[in-house]
Design a protein around this motif. Sequence first.
Motif, short mmCIF file in Angstrom:
data_model
loop_
_atom_site.label_atom_id
_atom_site.label_comp_id
_atom_site.label_asym_id
_atom_site.label_seq_id
_atom_site.Cartn_x
_atom_site.Cartn_y
_atom_site.Cartn_z
N ARG A 272 -7.66 -9.15 16.44
CA ARG A 272 -6.79 -8.89 17.58
C ARG A 272 -5.41 -8.40 17.13
NH1 ARG A 272 -8.20 -14.11 21.50
NH2 ARG A 272 -10.45 -13.72 21.58
N ALA A 273 -5.45 -7.64 16.07
CA ALA A 273 -4.22 -7.07 15.52
C ALA A 273 -4.59 -5.90 14.62
CB ALA A 273 -3.43 -8.11 14.74
N GLY A 274 -3.76 -4.86 14.67
CA GLY A 274 -4.06 -3.70 13.84
C GLY A 274 -2.84 -3.08 13.21
N GLY A 275 -1.80 -3.90 13.06
CA GLY A 275 -0.59 -3.36 12.47
C GLY A 275 -0.77 -2.85 11.06
N TRP A 276 -1.74 -3.42 10.33
CA TRP A 276 -1.96 -3.00 8.95
C TRP A 276 -2.41 -1.54 8.86
CZ3 TRP A 276 -6.90 -1.47 7.52
CH2 TRP A 276 -7.93 -1.80 8.42
N LEU A 277 -2.93 -0.99 9.95
CA LEU A 277 -3.40 0.40 9.92
C LEU A 277 -2.26 1.38 9.68
CD1 LEU A 277 -5.95 0.32 12.88
CD2 LEU A 277 -6.49 0.49 10.45
N PHE B 98 0.85 -1.19 0.00
CA PHE B 98 0.00 0.00 0.00
C PHE B 98 0.88 1.23 0.00
CE2 PHE B 98 -3.20 2.95 1.83
CZ PHE B 98 -4.26 2.65 0.99
N THR B 99 0.81 2.03 -1.05
CA THR B 99 1.73 3.15 -1.25
C THR B 99 1.25 4.41 -0.56
OG1 THR B 99 0.64 3.91 -3.27
CG2 THR B 99 2.31 2.17 -3.50
N ALA B 100 2.18 5.36 -0.43
CA ALA B 100 1.83 6.66 0.14
C ALA B 100 0.80 7.38 -0.73
CB ALA B 100 3.09 7.51 0.30
N ARG B 101 0.89 7.18 -2.04
CA ARG B 101 -0.09 7.81 -2.92
C ARG B 101 -1.49 7.26 -2.66
NH1 ARG B 101 1.24 8.00 -9.23
NH2 ARG B 101 2.87 9.34 -8.34
N GLN B 102 -1.60 5.95 -2.46
CA GLN B 102 -2.90 5.36 -2.15
C GLN B 102 -3.41 5.85 -0.80
OE1 GLN B 102 -1.55 1.25 -2.70
NE2 GLN B 102 -3.07 1.00 -4.34
N ALA B 103 -2.52 5.97 0.17
CA ALA B 103 -2.92 6.50 1.47
C ALA B 103 -3.43 7.94 1.35
CB ALA B 103 -1.75 6.43 2.45
N ALA B 104 -2.73 8.76 0.56
CA ALA B 104 -3.17 10.14 0.35
C ALA B 104 -4.55 10.17 -0.31
CB ALA B 104 -2.14 10.89 -0.49
N ALA B 105 -4.77 9.29 -1.28
CA ALA B 105 -6.07 9.23 -1.94
C ALA B 105 -7.16 8.84 -0.94
CB ALA B 105 -6.02 8.24 -3.10
N PHE B 106 -6.86 7.88 -0.06
CA PHE B 106 -7.83 7.45 0.95
C PHE B 106 -8.27 8.62 1.82
CE2 PHE B 106 -8.36 6.05 5.40
CZ PHE B 106 -9.50 5.26 5.27
N TRP B 107 -7.31 9.35 2.36
CA TRP B 107 -7.67 10.44 3.26
C TRP B 107 -8.30 11.62 2.52
CZ3 TRP B 107 -7.96 9.10 8.05
CH2 TRP B 107 -7.12 8.11 8.56
N ALA B 108 -7.87 11.87 1.30
CA ALA B 108 -8.46 12.96 0.51
C ALA B 108 -9.92 12.66 0.18
CB ALA B 108 -7.66 13.19 -0.77
N VAL B 109 -10.20 11.41 -0.17
CA VAL B 109 -11.58 11.03 -0.47
C VAL B 109 -12.45 11.18 0.77
CG1 VAL B 109 -13.07 9.09 -1.06
CG2 VAL B 109 -11.03 9.54 -2.42
N LEU B 110 -11.93 10.81 1.93
CA LEU B 110 -12.70 11.00 3.16
C LEU B 110 -12.91 12.48 3.45
CD1 LEU B 110 -11.36 8.26 5.61
CD2 LEU B 110 -13.48 8.27 4.28
N GLY B 111 -11.94 13.32 3.09
CA GLY B 111 -12.13 14.76 3.25
C GLY B 111 -13.25 15.29 2.39
N ILE B 112 -13.31 14.80 1.14
CA ILE B 112 -14.42 15.18 0.26
C ILE B 112 -15.74 14.69 0.84
CG2 ILE B 112 -15.41 14.84 -2.03
CD1 ILE B 112 -12.52 14.60 -3.08
N PRO C 191 -1.63 7.45 9.11
CA PRO C 191 -2.61 8.36 9.74
C PRO C 191 -1.97 9.63 10.31
CG PRO C 191 -2.20 6.44 11.12
CD PRO C 191 -1.54 6.16 9.82
N LEU C 192 -0.69 9.62 10.61
CA LEU C 192 -0.08 10.80 11.23
C LEU C 192 -0.17 12.02 10.33
CD1 LEU C 192 3.05 9.34 13.06
CD2 LEU C 192 0.86 10.06 14.03
N TRP C 193 0.00 11.82 9.03
CA TRP C 193 -0.22 12.94 8.12
C TRP C 193 -1.52 12.81 7.33
CZ3 TRP C 193 -0.72 11.28 3.16
CH2 TRP C 193 -0.02 10.14 2.76
N GLY C 194 -2.11 11.60 7.36
CA GLY C 194 -3.36 11.39 6.62
C GLY C 194 -4.55 12.09 7.26
#
Length: 557
Positions: A216-221, A177-191, A226-229
């Motif tokens: 019982r695990a959340g390392g994938w998050l 999962f790339t930084a670009r995909q993460a940025a898209a995820f948070w930007a879409v939630l902003g919209i 999220p710190l900049w997302g």
Amino acid sequence: MPLSLRDLLDRLPEARWPRLWLSLLCLALWLPGLASLPPGDRDESRFAQASRQMVDSGDYVRIRFGEEERNKKPVGIHWAQAASVQVVEALSLGHRGEIWPYRLPSLLGALLAVLATYHWGRALVGRRAAFLGAALLASCTVLVVETHIAKTDAALLATVAAAMGLLGRAYLAPNAFTARQAAAFWAVLGISILLKGPIGPMVALLAGLTLVVADRAGGWLRALRPLWGVPLMLGMAVPWLVAIGIATEGRFFAEAVGGDMLSKVGSGEEAHWGPPGYYAATFALAAFPAAFLVLRALPTAWRDRMNPGTRFLLAWAAPTWLLFEAVATKLPHYTLPAFPALMLLAAAWAMDPLRRPAPRWLAMLGLGLLWLVALALGVAAAVLPWLADRRVDPVALLVLPATLLLAWGVTRLLRGGTPARAALLGAFLAVPVYGLVLGGVLPRLEAPWVGPRLAAALAQAAPTGDVQGEFGITGYHEPSMVFATGTGTALLRDGVAAAAFLGAEPGRTAAVGERELAGFRAAAGQAGLNLREIGSVDGYNYTRGRRLTLHLFQAAP
């Protein structure tokens, strides 16, 4: 050698241009009635009128309906509708007084939701099942209806489908999962926040929490950055939130959060209360014609919950659905954000050659509900013109054969052991059903569309059609009337106020309802007005469930 229908249904999910085929199916399902259906009450006309006033005034911060502030929903859909109107007018395709330009963002949002369901669904359920799931979503009654309403929910679904698709990628393959995909995820939630506040982020948050608790695990998050997302998501919405807070001196937040959102949670706002289980009870209609397949698939989906793709889809659909069942206010479209996941689960089961058959009672229940809804839709369409206008409409009589053909075709293929074919055939056979109802029956009704008929009567009385500031009304204050007759329409308290409105300035016209007629005539007589009745409009106020007659008056010189 020509393809048979069965071959076509089998090969279409493997088509070379799947997005093109899905887009064509969407347009066939949704275009009928988009331009011909008059503006509806109440939400659609409120949204459209507020967007129209933005275009008229150039104020793209505050949301107003007439002179009143509309501090309930964020501004995103109004910006989209205003942009749509401006493009349509720039291309000379229409004007801001028509309703269809305001519906284009809903149509586009629904299309993006269907395409997003296919695009990201491939990683969750495979290419063929993703195609089927997207087609089923496109044909669901609740989404077809939302494409014809100029408000937030179809556009919101596009952001939810895209954000959840990206979240699914992060869950299935966090290392890729790339930084670009993460940025898209948070930007879409902003919209999404700009469209309908916390609903989009809430769906993602519920799914994430459910998966963390179940696994019982959340390392994938961490793949979501999220710190900049989170600041990116908030940064999409904060500038307008600050601007609207300043412009309304904080009233927007008090009314949107305290007056709108919290009232829906604690009580049935605007008489829309419903008990827990409401959405389950109405699912057969909301998801018609796909509900039968979802019911068959759910037991297998639960048994297969250790499969990562299935697990993610269940975590998407279940907590969101349960939350809306718990909320006091119930409207049919509230659970729409869960529909992409449900359709993908159903399609995955149907496309699995090793699928377990559904329990017989559940299969029979789903098929029985399919026939019940098909019969109910056909009968309702046939009798509606008689109930509304006291006439028989030949077009309306065609709906029942169309719905029964759909149910018969699906049943026949189900008995042949091919649920995927049956479901895809149902999506295609829904095209004539929705085409007849939305493009033929509803636009031809007269009684429910009071606002457009009132505007037509005014235009006939004043050939210039300019009633801004010259028209007042009492006895009917529905938003569709304001959209039809113009922003300057004066909403008068009673018959006495209507008489005062007429007498204040020559050349004015007033519409007076039957209940206010006696008081109006008495006040006009006391004021020495010489009344001239120039017409009347009979109709049916379907939001209040009563017939009405509006009389049009002018003061003769």
